[in-house]
Design an enzyme around this catalytic site. Sequence first.
Site, PDB file in Angstrom:
ATOM      1  N   ASP A  53       0.826  -1.212   0.000  1.00 35.16           N
ATOM      2  CA  ASP A  53       0.000   0.000   0.000  1.00 35.16           C
ATOM      3  C   ASP A  53       0.858   1.259   0.000  1.00 35.16           C
ATOM      4  OD1 ASP A  53       0.845  -0.680   2.633  1.00 35.16           O
ATOM      5  OD2 ASP A  53      -0.660   0.661   3.494  1.00 35.16           O
ATOM      6  N   GLU A  96       0.229  -1.290   5.699  1.00 33.31           N
ATOM      7  CA  GLU A  96       1.287  -0.813   6.590  1.00 33.31           C
ATOM      8  C   GLU A  96       1.103   0.648   6.952  1.00 33.31           C
ATOM      9  OE1 GLU A  96       4.925   1.115   7.923  1.00 33.31           O
ATOM     10  OE2 GLU A  96       3.856   1.569   6.086  1.00 33.31           O
TER      11      GLU A  96
HETATM   12 ZN   LIG Z   1       6.490   2.271   4.063  1.00 30.70          ZN
END
Ligand SMILES: [Zn+2]
Length: 507
Positions: free
Chosen positions: A129, A194
Amino acid sequence: MSTAPKLLQWVGVPFMCLVVIVVVRTVTFPSYQTRPPPCNATDQDFIPATRDRLDRLAGAVTFRTISYEPGRGTPEELLKFIAFIGDSFPVLHSSPLVTREVVGNFSLLYRVEGSDSSLNPGLLAAHLDVVPVTEEPGWEAEPFSGQQKDGFVYGRGTIDDKHNVMGQLEALEFHLKRGHRPRRTLYLAYGHDEEVSGYYGAQKIGELLEDRGVKVEFVLDEGLTVTKGLVPGVAKKVAMVGVAEKGYLTVKLSVRMKGGHGSMPEKESAIGILSQAVANLERNPQPNLWGSGPERDLTEHLATEMSVLHRVVTSNLWLFTPVMRWVMTQKAGTNALSRTTTAVTRFNAGIKDNVIAPEAVATVNHRVHPKHTIQEVLDHDVKVINDPRVKVEVVESLVPAPVSPSGPESPAYLAIQESIQQIYPDSLVAPSVMIGNTDTRHYWNLTSAIYRFSPNVMGPEDLARFHGVNERISIGDYERTMNFYFHLMLNVDRPLVVRRHEHDGDL
Ligand SMILES: [Zn+2]
Ligand SMILES: *[C@@H]1O[C@H](CO)[C@@H](O)[C@H](O)[C@H]1NC(C)=O
Ligand SMILES: *[C@@H]1O[C@H](CO)[C@@H](O)[C@H](O)[C@H]1NC(C)=O
Ligand SMILES: *[C@@H]1O[C@H](CO)[C@@H](O)[C@H](O)[C@H]1NC(C)=O
């Protein structure tokens, strides 16, 4: 009779002894740097940044895999990116050695079977992401175009963190194409959230591996980079390997008082009391812990590479730690490495020009030094606020990451260091602390050797590109990224044992 010679004897002799010790230590202080055979573009096993490899990185950037908040991302884009990865690396995805699992619907866990089950697996991590692109103007290329321009690939994710995902996969694809059969099992773990704490991606991967009883030799995730001009007294580039992460503690402060009309105020108001509390926090910072954590190792790993004056100081921290404590806390950047920081991030009160505010609320964001506990930070706050009318509540917290071993006694760290120095032969390597957090928090139970490093170069002027405008990677850095992972995969493909060498002669 003169007392001068006697005085000289009393003061001078110890002083001379001190000077001798300082000089001897400076001259004999061990070097932590290594000189492995450099990776050379003419090598048989060099991975060049060919057009198709660059196009694959650019392709990865075109997927808008944005995370907005925990549980709210971009499912269709993630699925497209996952399909793209499947198509991009045919050898890897058809190899009998490789298994791939989709975890939490959008995260990827690869396992490359090693032939020697006596070696604990290694784990390389990255994330799929990216953070959103804000309305800020100034992008020199469309942020999701992956456009190649002036020797750079532009776009969101090029240094956080699609270069690591694609660099690792390119290295593995290259390895397998060459017929390499690894001894050590290797995991590749790619979370999909994340940027919003990894609760649905890396956390699920961590739990899955833990449930299966997997213990790994080391984890390497995204992190600090190769830096330029950041460490005082050091001319060369310094690759910093994160061996710890600061924790955080967000505290809400509130004061409730009788409100009322502005024409007949009491002596004190909620706003006044809270202002006092906030001022006390800023005036009385959390304790200076410089020298008790990995920031000390950072200094010592670079000591022999510093200009003379710096070298004298950093080779003799037994004597100069108080000096360092003072120097390091003078600037915001080094202060953040030296203590738990205190940032007042919100302050809200008041409803009307002529009404006394019945309540005032402030938010304080602490980043917790690796050698500090959440409770100690909180106790310090309460002590310096020193006013029971101020209510102190914990909003959220994360304990600092356990400090991973570094230096000659930790073979996984050394394998990473040597891989870096093969790719960046003119660069130094040192352990350091990350201020931000990564997915590694979900892997704490898998190993005590967790490292955070991204193999691209960042100068001071590049820091704003991170999560910012004009995020980009140079083609040279992407080439080095692929070759770094290739060499690391080779360097860890053997038993990792402590090697005895020259560092043992420490004074
Ligand atoms: Zn990162
Ligand atoms: C790379 O290899 C070439 C030829 O093998 C050699 O001439 C050159 O000096 C090498 N460069 C480095 C940096 O080792
Ligand atoms: C995964 O997808 C299934 C079916 O589409 C859905 O029921 C489930 O809630 C999803 N799980 C996660 C973690 O998103
Ligand atoms: C690690 O294990 C402990 C004890 O079993 C557990 O409470 C904790 O949630 C685990 N931590 C992570 C990050 O999985």
